[in-house]
Design a protein around this motif. Structure first.
Motif, PDB file in Angstrom:
ATOM      1  N   PRO A 191       0.850  -1.256  -0.270  1.00 45.21           N
ATOM      2  CA  PRO A 191      -0.056  -0.079   0.026  1.00 45.21           C
ATOM      3  C   PRO A 191       0.832   1.264  -0.014  1.00 45.21           C
ATOM      4  O   PRO A 191       0.333   2.213  -0.823  1.00 45.21           O
ATOM      5  CB  PRO A 191      -0.763  -0.307   1.293  1.00 45.21           C
ATOM      6  N   ALA A 192       2.130   1.342   0.676  1.00 45.59           N
ATOM      7  CA  ALA A 192       2.782   2.408   0.761  1.00 45.59           C
ATOM      8  C   ALA A 192       3.273   2.486  -0.878  1.00 45.59           C
ATOM      9  O   ALA A 192       3.499   3.660  -1.197  1.00 45.59           O
ATOM     10  CB  ALA A 192       3.864   2.225   1.645  1.00 45.59           C
ATOM     11  N   GLN A 193       3.688   1.759  -1.213  1.00 46.91           N
ATOM     12  CA  GLN A 193       4.273   1.894  -2.734  1.00 46.91           C
ATOM     13  C   GLN A 193       3.161   2.502  -3.564  1.00 46.91           C
ATOM     14  O   GLN A 193       3.482   3.402  -4.561  1.00 46.91           O
ATOM     15  CB  GLN A 193       4.881   0.631  -3.301  1.00 46.91           C
ATOM     16  N   ALA A 194       1.980   1.858  -3.538  1.00 49.64           N
ATOM     17  CA  ALA A 194       1.127   2.360  -4.475  1.00 49.64           C
ATOM     18  C   ALA A 194       0.725   3.650  -4.063  1.00 49.64           C
ATOM     19  O   ALA A 194       0.385   4.557  -5.224  1.00 49.64           O
ATOM     20  CB  ALA A 194      -0.523   1.581  -4.122  1.00 49.64           C
ATOM     21  N   VAL A 195       0.616   4.259  -2.690  1.00 46.79           N
ATOM     22  CA  VAL A 195       0.650   5.693  -2.592  1.00 46.79           C
ATOM     23  C   VAL A 195       1.666   6.468  -3.171  1.00 46.79           C
ATOM     24  O   VAL A 195       1.385   7.544  -3.699  1.00 46.79           O
ATOM     25  CB  VAL A 195       0.161   5.599  -1.045  1.00 46.79           C
ATOM     26  N   HIS A 196       2.802   6.039  -3.128  1.00 48.01           N
ATOM     27  CA  HIS A 196       4.085   6.751  -3.645  1.00 48.01           C
ATOM     28  C   HIS A 196       3.800   6.836  -5.099  1.00 48.01           C
ATOM     29  O   HIS A 196       4.085   7.576  -5.714  1.00 48.01           O
ATOM     30  CB  HIS A 196       5.344   5.962  -3.491  1.00 48.01           C
ATOM     31  N   ALA A 197       3.396   5.978  -5.768  1.00 50.12           N
ATOM     32  CA  ALA A 197       2.928   5.899  -7.137  1.00 50.12           C
ATOM     33  C   ALA A 197       2.024   7.029  -7.587  1.00 50.12           C
ATOM     34  O   ALA A 197       2.342   7.752  -8.778  1.00 50.12           O
ATOM     35  CB  ALA A 197       2.367   4.558  -7.770  1.00 50.12           C
ATOM     36  N   VAL A 198       1.225   7.172  -6.888  1.00 50.72           N
ATOM     37  CA  VAL A 198      -0.126   8.189  -6.985  1.00 50.72           C
ATOM     38  C   VAL A 198       0.829   9.769  -6.998  1.00 50.72           C
ATOM     39  O   VAL A 198       0.456  10.337  -7.884  1.00 50.72           O
ATOM     40  CB  VAL A 198      -0.877   8.158  -5.891  1.00 50.72           C
ATOM     41  N   GLY A 199       1.578   9.862  -6.036  1.00 51.52           N
ATOM     42  CA  GLY A 199       2.055  10.965  -5.943  1.00 51.52           C
ATOM     43  C   GLY A 199       3.091  11.328  -7.008  1.00 51.52           C
ATOM     44  O   GLY A 199       3.296  12.451  -7.489  1.00 51.52           O
ATOM     45  N   LEU A 200       3.949  10.286  -7.473  1.00 50.13           N
ATOM     46  CA  LEU A 200       4.703  10.310  -8.538  1.00 50.13           C
ATOM     47  C   LEU A 200       4.321  10.943  -9.626  1.00 50.13           C
ATOM     48  O   LEU A 200       4.429  11.618 -10.530  1.00 50.13           O
ATOM     49  CB  LEU A 200       5.665   9.198  -8.535  1.00 50.13           C
ATOM     50  N   ALA A 201       3.100  10.313  -9.854  1.00 47.56           N
ATOM     51  CA  ALA A 201       2.202  10.338 -11.401  1.00 47.56           C
ATOM     52  C   ALA A 201       1.617  11.798 -11.244  1.00 47.56           C
ATOM     53  O   ALA A 201       1.685  12.608 -12.331  1.00 47.56           O
ATOM     54  CB  ALA A 201       1.008   9.350 -11.459  1.00 47.56           C
ATOM     55  N   LEU A 202       1.043  12.167 -10.279  1.00 42.77           N
ATOM     56  CA  LEU A 202       0.361  13.679 -10.126  1.00 42.77           C
ATOM     57  C   LEU A 202       1.459  14.664 -10.237  1.00 42.77           C
ATOM     58  O   LEU A 202       1.133  15.613 -10.613  1.00 42.77           O
ATOM     59  CB  LEU A 202      -0.460  13.586  -8.898  1.00 42.77           C
ATOM     60  N   LYS A 203       2.579  14.509  -9.626  1.00 48.22           N
ATOM     61  CA  LYS A 203       3.539  15.546  -9.740  1.00 48.22           C
ATOM     62  C   LYS A 203       3.924  15.838 -11.315  1.00 48.22           C
ATOM     63  O   LYS A 203       4.183  17.081 -11.580  1.00 48.22           O
ATOM     64  CB  LYS A 203       4.861  15.231  -8.991  1.00 48.22           C
ATOM     65  N   ASN A 204       3.753  14.839 -12.088  1.00 47.97           N
ATOM     66  CA  ASN A 204       4.298  14.945 -13.331  1.00 47.97           C
ATOM     67  C   ASN A 204       3.082  15.701 -14.315  1.00 47.97           C
ATOM     68  O   ASN A 204       3.108  15.853 -15.505  1.00 47.97           O
ATOM     69  CB  ASN A 204       4.666  13.871 -14.111  1.00 47.97           C
ATOM     70  N   SER A 205       1.794  15.901 -13.583  1.00 47.83           N
ATOM     71  CA  SER A 205       0.893  16.311 -14.424  1.00 47.83           C
ATOM     72  C   SER A 205       0.233  17.835 -13.931  1.00 47.83           C
ATOM     73  O   SER A 205      -0.620  18.424 -14.511  1.00 47.83           O
ATOM     74  CB  SER A 205      -0.431  15.679 -14.281  1.00 47.83           C
ATOM     75  N   LEU A 206       1.026  18.263 -12.894  1.00 49.56           N
ATOM     76  CA  LEU A 206       0.608  19.549 -12.170  1.00 49.56           C
ATOM     77  C   LEU A 206       0.428  20.791 -13.375  1.00 49.56           C
ATOM     78  O   LEU A 206       1.509  20.732 -13.766  1.00 49.56           O
ATOM     79  CB  LEU A 206       1.570  20.095 -10.943  1.00 49.56           C
ATOM     80  N   GLY A 207      -0.361  21.573 -13.273  1.00 49.27           N
ATOM     81  CA  GLY A 207      -0.510  22.733 -14.302  1.00 49.27           C
ATOM     82  C   GLY A 207      -1.063  22.330 -15.671  1.00 49.27           C
ATOM     83  O   GLY A 207      -1.252  23.275 -16.254  1.00 49.27           O
ATOM     84  N   LEU A 208      -1.242  21.200 -15.891  1.00 52.48           N
ATOM     85  CA  LEU A 208      -2.011  20.949 -17.272  1.00 52.48           C
ATOM     86  C   LEU A 208      -3.014  21.321 -17.323  1.00 52.48           C
ATOM     87  O   LEU A 208      -4.061  21.128 -16.713  1.00 52.48           O
ATOM     88  CB  LEU A 208      -1.884  19.367 -17.088  1.00 52.48           C
TER      89      LEU A 208
END
Length: 292
Positions: A191-208
Protein backbone atom coordinates in the motif's frame (compact mmCIF):
# COMPACT_ATOMS: atom_id res chain seq x y z
CA UNK A 1 -15.74 5.61 3.76
CA UNK A 2 -13.41 5.07 6.68
CA UNK A 3 -10.58 7.05 5.08
CA UNK A 4 -10.30 10.62 3.82
CA UNK A 5 -6.68 10.73 2.69
CA UNK A 6 -4.20 8.43 1.01
CA UNK A 7 -2.26 8.22 4.26
CA UNK A 8 -5.37 7.02 6.08
CA UNK A 9 -6.09 4.59 3.25
CA UNK A 10 -2.58 3.17 3.54
CA UNK A 11 -2.82 2.89 7.32
CA UNK A 12 -6.19 1.12 7.14
CA UNK A 13 -4.81 -1.38 4.65
CA UNK A 14 -1.72 -2.05 6.73
CA UNK A 15 -3.69 -2.41 9.96
CA UNK A 16 -6.24 -4.79 8.45
CA UNK A 17 -3.84 -6.67 6.18
CA UNK A 18 -5.84 -5.72 3.09
CA UNK A 19 -5.04 -4.39 -0.34
CA UNK A 20 -6.52 -1.02 -1.27
CA UNK A 21 -8.81 -2.78 -3.70
CA UNK A 22 -10.16 -5.19 -1.12
CA UNK A 23 -10.63 -2.43 1.47
CA UNK A 24 -12.52 -0.30 -1.05
CA UNK A 25 -14.73 -3.24 -1.99
CA UNK A 26 -15.68 -3.69 1.67
CA UNK A 27 -16.35 0.01 2.11
CA UNK A 28 -18.42 0.22 -1.08
CA UNK A 29 -20.56 -2.70 0.08
CA UNK A 30 -21.17 -0.96 3.40
CA UNK A 31 -21.95 2.39 1.75
CA UNK A 32 -24.46 0.89 -0.69
CA UNK A 33 -25.90 -1.70 1.73
CA UNK A 34 -25.17 -4.48 -0.78
CA UNK A 35 -23.21 -7.69 -0.38
CA UNK A 36 -19.64 -7.75 -1.66
CA UNK A 37 -20.41 -10.23 -4.43
CA UNK A 38 -23.02 -7.89 -5.93
CA UNK A 39 -20.68 -4.91 -5.75
CA UNK A 40 -17.85 -6.93 -7.28
CA UNK A 41 -20.11 -8.13 -10.11
CA UNK A 42 -21.09 -4.57 -10.94
CA UNK A 43 -17.44 -3.53 -11.19
CA UNK A 44 -16.72 -6.62 -13.31
CA UNK A 45 -19.38 -5.41 -15.74
CA UNK A 46 -17.61 -2.06 -15.95
CA UNK A 47 -14.33 -3.79 -16.75
CA UNK A 48 -16.03 -5.74 -19.51
CA UNK A 49 -17.17 -2.45 -21.05
CA UNK A 50 -13.59 -1.18 -20.90
CA UNK A 51 -12.28 -4.21 -22.75
CA UNK A 52 -15.04 -3.91 -25.33
CA UNK A 53 -14.11 -0.27 -25.89
CA UNK A 54 -10.48 -1.19 -26.51
CA UNK A 55 -11.54 -3.80 -29.07
CA UNK A 56 -14.01 -1.46 -30.76
CA UNK A 57 -11.45 1.31 -31.00
CA UNK A 58 -9.04 -0.97 -32.83
CA UNK A 59 -11.50 -2.73 -35.15
CA UNK A 60 -14.25 -0.27 -36.11
CA UNK A 61 -14.61 3.19 -37.57
CA UNK A 62 -14.05 5.74 -34.80
CA UNK A 63 -14.41 8.89 -36.86
CA UNK A 64 -15.97 11.48 -34.57
CA UNK A 65 -19.09 13.39 -35.57
CA UNK A 66 -17.00 16.52 -35.93
CA UNK A 67 -14.66 14.69 -38.29
CA UNK A 68 -11.67 15.97 -36.32
CA UNK A 69 -10.48 12.68 -34.87
CA UNK A 70 -10.57 8.95 -35.41
CA UNK A 71 -8.34 6.15 -36.63
CA UNK A 72 -5.18 7.13 -34.78
CA UNK A 73 -5.30 4.08 -32.52
CA UNK A 74 -5.34 1.85 -35.60
CA UNK A 75 -2.43 3.78 -37.09
CA UNK A 76 -0.40 3.39 -33.93
CA UNK A 77 -1.35 -0.29 -33.67
CA UNK A 78 -0.15 -0.93 -37.21
CA UNK A 79 3.05 1.04 -36.65
CA UNK A 80 3.88 -0.85 -33.46
CA UNK A 81 3.12 -4.17 -35.11
CA UNK A 82 5.29 -3.53 -38.14
CA UNK A 83 8.35 -2.08 -36.50
CA UNK A 84 10.14 -1.43 -33.24
CA UNK A 85 8.39 1.38 -31.36
CA UNK A 86 10.72 3.59 -29.37
CA UNK A 87 8.70 2.94 -26.22
CA UNK A 88 8.87 -0.80 -26.59
CA UNK A 89 5.95 -3.04 -27.40
CA UNK A 90 4.17 -3.10 -24.03
CA UNK A 91 4.12 0.64 -23.39
CA UNK A 92 3.18 1.26 -27.03
CA UNK A 93 0.25 -1.13 -26.65
CA UNK A 94 -0.98 0.62 -23.50
CA UNK A 95 -0.76 3.94 -25.33
CA UNK A 96 -2.61 2.48 -28.32
CA UNK A 97 -5.40 1.06 -26.17
CA UNK A 98 -5.82 4.37 -24.37
CA UNK A 99 -6.20 6.14 -27.71
CA UNK A 100 -8.67 3.49 -28.85
CA UNK A 101 -11.00 4.00 -25.89
CA UNK A 102 -10.78 7.78 -26.16
CA UNK A 103 -11.68 7.60 -29.84
CA UNK A 104 -14.66 5.41 -29.02
CA UNK A 105 -15.77 8.12 -26.62
CA UNK A 106 -15.36 10.86 -29.25
CA UNK A 107 -17.37 8.80 -31.74
CA UNK A 108 -20.26 8.44 -29.26
CA UNK A 109 -19.46 4.87 -28.26
CA UNK A 110 -19.85 3.33 -24.81
CA UNK A 111 -17.08 3.90 -22.29
CA UNK A 112 -16.65 4.09 -18.52
CA UNK A 113 -15.72 7.50 -17.14
CA UNK A 114 -12.52 6.93 -15.17
CA UNK A 115 -12.83 9.37 -13.54
CA UNK A 116 -14.26 11.41 -16.45
CA UNK A 117 -15.09 10.85 -20.10
CA UNK A 118 -12.17 13.09 -21.06
CA UNK A 119 -9.74 10.74 -19.30
CA UNK A 120 -11.55 7.48 -20.05
CA UNK A 121 -8.69 5.82 -21.95
CA UNK A 122 -5.91 5.76 -19.37
CA UNK A 123 -7.11 3.09 -16.95
CA UNK A 124 -8.38 0.73 -19.69
CA UNK A 125 -5.15 1.23 -21.63
CA UNK A 126 -3.01 0.32 -18.65
CA UNK A 127 -5.26 -2.45 -17.33
CA UNK A 128 -6.05 -4.29 -20.55
CA UNK A 129 -2.46 -4.22 -21.78
CA UNK A 130 -1.16 -5.37 -18.39
CA UNK A 131 -3.66 -8.22 -18.35
CA UNK A 132 -2.48 -9.37 -21.76
CA UNK A 133 1.16 -9.04 -20.78
CA UNK A 134 1.01 -10.82 -17.42
CA UNK A 135 -1.85 -13.23 -18.07
CA UNK A 136 -3.91 -11.95 -15.17
CA UNK A 137 -7.43 -13.20 -14.46
CA UNK A 138 -10.25 -10.68 -14.69
CA UNK A 139 -10.78 -10.85 -10.94
CA UNK A 140 -7.42 -9.19 -10.26
CA UNK A 141 -8.21 -6.38 -12.69
CA UNK A 142 -11.61 -5.84 -11.10
CA UNK A 143 -10.00 -5.60 -7.67
CA UNK A 144 -7.58 -3.16 -9.26
CA UNK A 145 -10.51 -1.00 -10.32
CA UNK A 146 -11.58 -0.80 -6.69
CA UNK A 147 -8.07 0.35 -5.80
CA UNK A 148 -8.26 2.99 -8.52
CA UNK A 149 -11.65 4.00 -7.17
CA UNK A 150 -10.25 4.46 -3.67
CA UNK A 151 -7.53 6.74 -5.02
CA UNK A 152 -10.04 8.67 -7.11
CA UNK A 153 -12.30 9.05 -4.08
CA UNK A 154 -9.51 10.76 -2.14
CA UNK A 155 -8.56 13.03 -5.03
CA UNK A 156 -12.16 14.04 -5.74
CA UNK A 157 -12.82 14.92 -2.11
CA UNK A 158 -9.59 16.84 -1.56
CA UNK A 159 -9.00 18.43 -4.96
CA UNK A 160 -10.69 18.13 -8.38
CA UNK A 161 -11.47 15.56 -11.04
CA UNK A 162 -13.23 18.06 -13.33
CA UNK A 163 -11.40 20.00 -16.02
CA UNK A 164 -13.86 22.85 -15.61
CA UNK A 165 -12.79 23.18 -11.99
CA UNK A 166 -9.08 22.38 -12.04
CA UNK A 167 -7.85 22.05 -15.60
CA UNK A 168 -6.73 18.90 -17.36
CA UNK A 169 -4.48 18.04 -14.42
CA UNK A 170 -7.73 17.17 -12.64
CA UNK A 171 -8.89 14.76 -15.35
CA UNK A 172 -5.83 13.30 -17.05
CA UNK A 173 -3.69 13.77 -13.94
CA UNK A 174 -6.18 12.03 -11.65
CA UNK A 175 -6.58 9.13 -14.08
CA UNK A 176 -2.80 8.70 -14.29
CA UNK A 177 -2.54 8.63 -10.51
CA UNK A 178 -5.41 6.16 -10.21
CA UNK A 179 -3.91 3.86 -12.84
CA UNK A 180 -0.39 4.08 -11.41
CA UNK A 181 -1.43 3.29 -7.84
CA UNK A 182 -3.68 0.43 -8.88
CA UNK A 183 -1.08 -1.10 -11.19
CA UNK A 184 1.52 -0.93 -8.44
CA UNK A 185 -0.78 -2.89 -6.18
CA UNK A 186 -1.74 -5.43 -8.85
CA UNK A 187 1.95 -6.12 -9.45
CA UNK A 188 2.46 -6.97 -5.80
CA UNK A 189 3.45 -3.60 -4.41
CA UNK A 190 2.64 -2.60 -0.86
CA UNK A 191 0.00 0.00 0.00
CA UNK A 192 2.84 2.42 0.74
CA UNK A 193 4.37 1.86 -2.70
CA UNK A 194 0.96 2.32 -4.35
CA UNK A 195 0.50 5.63 -2.56
CA UNK A 196 3.96 6.77 -3.64
CA UNK A 197 3.03 5.89 -7.24
CA UNK A 198 0.07 8.24 -7.02
CA UNK A 199 2.24 11.13 -5.86
CA UNK A 200 4.90 10.45 -8.50
CA UNK A 201 2.23 10.42 -11.20
CA UNK A 202 0.39 13.53 -10.06
CA UNK A 203 3.57 15.59 -9.74
CA UNK A 204 4.21 15.05 -13.43
CA UNK A 205 0.76 16.44 -14.32
CA UNK A 206 0.58 19.57 -12.17
CA UNK A 207 -0.51 22.65 -14.09
CA UNK A 208 -1.85 20.83 -17.15
CA UNK A 209 -4.51 23.09 -18.63
CA UNK A 210 -7.84 22.07 -20.15
CA UNK A 211 -8.01 23.68 -23.61
CA UNK A 212 -10.30 21.59 -25.86
CA UNK A 213 -10.30 22.76 -29.46
CA UNK A 214 -13.85 23.65 -30.47
CA UNK A 215 -14.98 22.79 -26.97
CA UNK A 216 -14.96 19.09 -27.90
CA UNK A 217 -13.37 16.26 -25.94
CA UNK A 218 -11.10 15.40 -28.86
CA UNK A 219 -8.11 17.71 -29.41
CA UNK A 220 -5.81 17.46 -27.43
CA UNK A 221 -7.74 15.19 -25.06
CA UNK A 222 -7.33 11.96 -26.99
CA UNK A 223 -3.54 12.07 -27.36
CA UNK A 224 -3.20 13.14 -23.73
CA UNK A 225 -4.87 9.85 -22.79
CA UNK A 226 -2.20 7.99 -24.75
CA UNK A 227 0.64 9.85 -23.07
CA UNK A 228 -1.11 9.43 -19.72
CA UNK A 229 -1.10 5.65 -19.98
CA UNK A 230 2.67 5.67 -20.52
CA UNK A 231 3.20 7.99 -17.55
CA UNK A 232 1.16 5.66 -15.33
CA UNK A 233 3.39 2.74 -16.29
CA UNK A 234 6.49 4.80 -15.50
CA UNK A 235 5.16 5.92 -12.12
CA UNK A 236 4.31 2.33 -11.16
CA UNK A 237 7.77 1.13 -12.11
CA UNK A 238 9.41 3.88 -10.08
CA UNK A 239 7.33 3.05 -7.02
CA UNK A 240 7.96 -0.70 -7.34
CA UNK A 241 11.68 0.01 -7.60
CA UNK A 242 11.53 1.88 -4.29
CA UNK A 243 11.43 5.43 -5.58
CA UNK A 244 9.49 7.60 -3.14
CA UNK A 245 7.41 10.69 -3.62
CA UNK A 246 9.42 12.96 -1.33
CA UNK A 247 6.44 15.32 -1.15
CA UNK A 248 3.73 13.11 0.40
CA UNK A 249 1.02 12.21 -2.08
CA UNK A 250 -1.71 13.89 -0.03
CA UNK A 251 0.28 17.12 -0.16
CA UNK A 252 0.61 16.75 -3.93
CA UNK A 253 -3.19 16.48 -4.12
CA UNK A 254 -3.44 19.67 -2.08
CA UNK A 255 -1.09 21.40 -4.51
CA UNK A 256 -3.25 20.25 -7.42
CA UNK A 257 -6.18 21.99 -5.75
CA UNK A 258 -4.10 25.14 -5.21
CA UNK A 259 -2.87 25.21 -8.81
CA UNK A 260 -6.34 24.50 -10.21
CA UNK A 261 -7.92 27.25 -8.16
CA UNK A 262 -5.32 29.73 -9.40
CA UNK A 263 -5.63 28.62 -13.03
CA UNK A 264 -7.22 31.24 -15.31
CA UNK A 265 -10.78 30.45 -16.35
CA UNK A 266 -9.70 30.47 -20.00
CA UNK A 267 -7.59 27.39 -19.25
CA UNK A 268 -10.40 25.45 -17.57
CA UNK A 269 -12.47 23.77 -20.29
CA UNK A 270 -13.87 27.01 -21.73
CA UNK A 271 -12.00 26.77 -25.07
CA UNK A 272 -11.01 30.42 -24.56
CA UNK A 273 -7.29 29.80 -24.19
CA UNK A 274 -4.43 27.46 -24.91
CA UNK A 275 -4.58 25.27 -28.02
CA UNK A 276 -8.22 26.22 -28.59
CA UNK A 277 -7.21 29.80 -29.34
CA UNK A 278 -4.32 29.14 -31.69
CA UNK A 279 -4.87 30.22 -35.30
CA UNK A 280 -5.67 26.62 -36.23
CA UNK A 281 -7.91 26.22 -33.19
CA UNK A 282 -9.87 29.33 -34.18
CA UNK A 283 -10.15 28.11 -37.77
CA UNK A 284 -11.56 24.78 -36.59
CA UNK A 285 -14.04 26.60 -34.37
CA UNK A 286 -15.19 28.70 -37.31
CA UNK A 287 -15.56 25.66 -39.56
CA UNK A 288 -17.58 23.86 -36.92
CA UNK A 289 -19.81 26.65 -35.70
CA UNK A 290 -19.43 29.53 -38.16
CA UNK A 291 -17.67 31.65 -35.54
CA UNK A 292 -14.36 31.87 -33.74
Amino acid sequence: MNFASLQQLQERCEADGLTMGRLMLQQQALETDKNEDAVFSQMAAYYKIMKEAVHKGLTTDTLSRSGLTGGDAKRLHDYAGNGEPSLGGNAAAAMTYALAVSEVNASMGRIVATPTAGSCGIIPGVFVQSQERFGWDDSLLVEGLFAAGAIGYVIANNSFISGAEGGCQAEIGSAIGMAAGALTEMRGGTPAQAVHAVGLALKNSLGLICDPVGGLVEIPCIVRNGFGAVTALAAADMALAGVRSVIPSDEVIDVMREVGTAMPVKHRETAKGGLAQTPTGKRIMKELYGRE
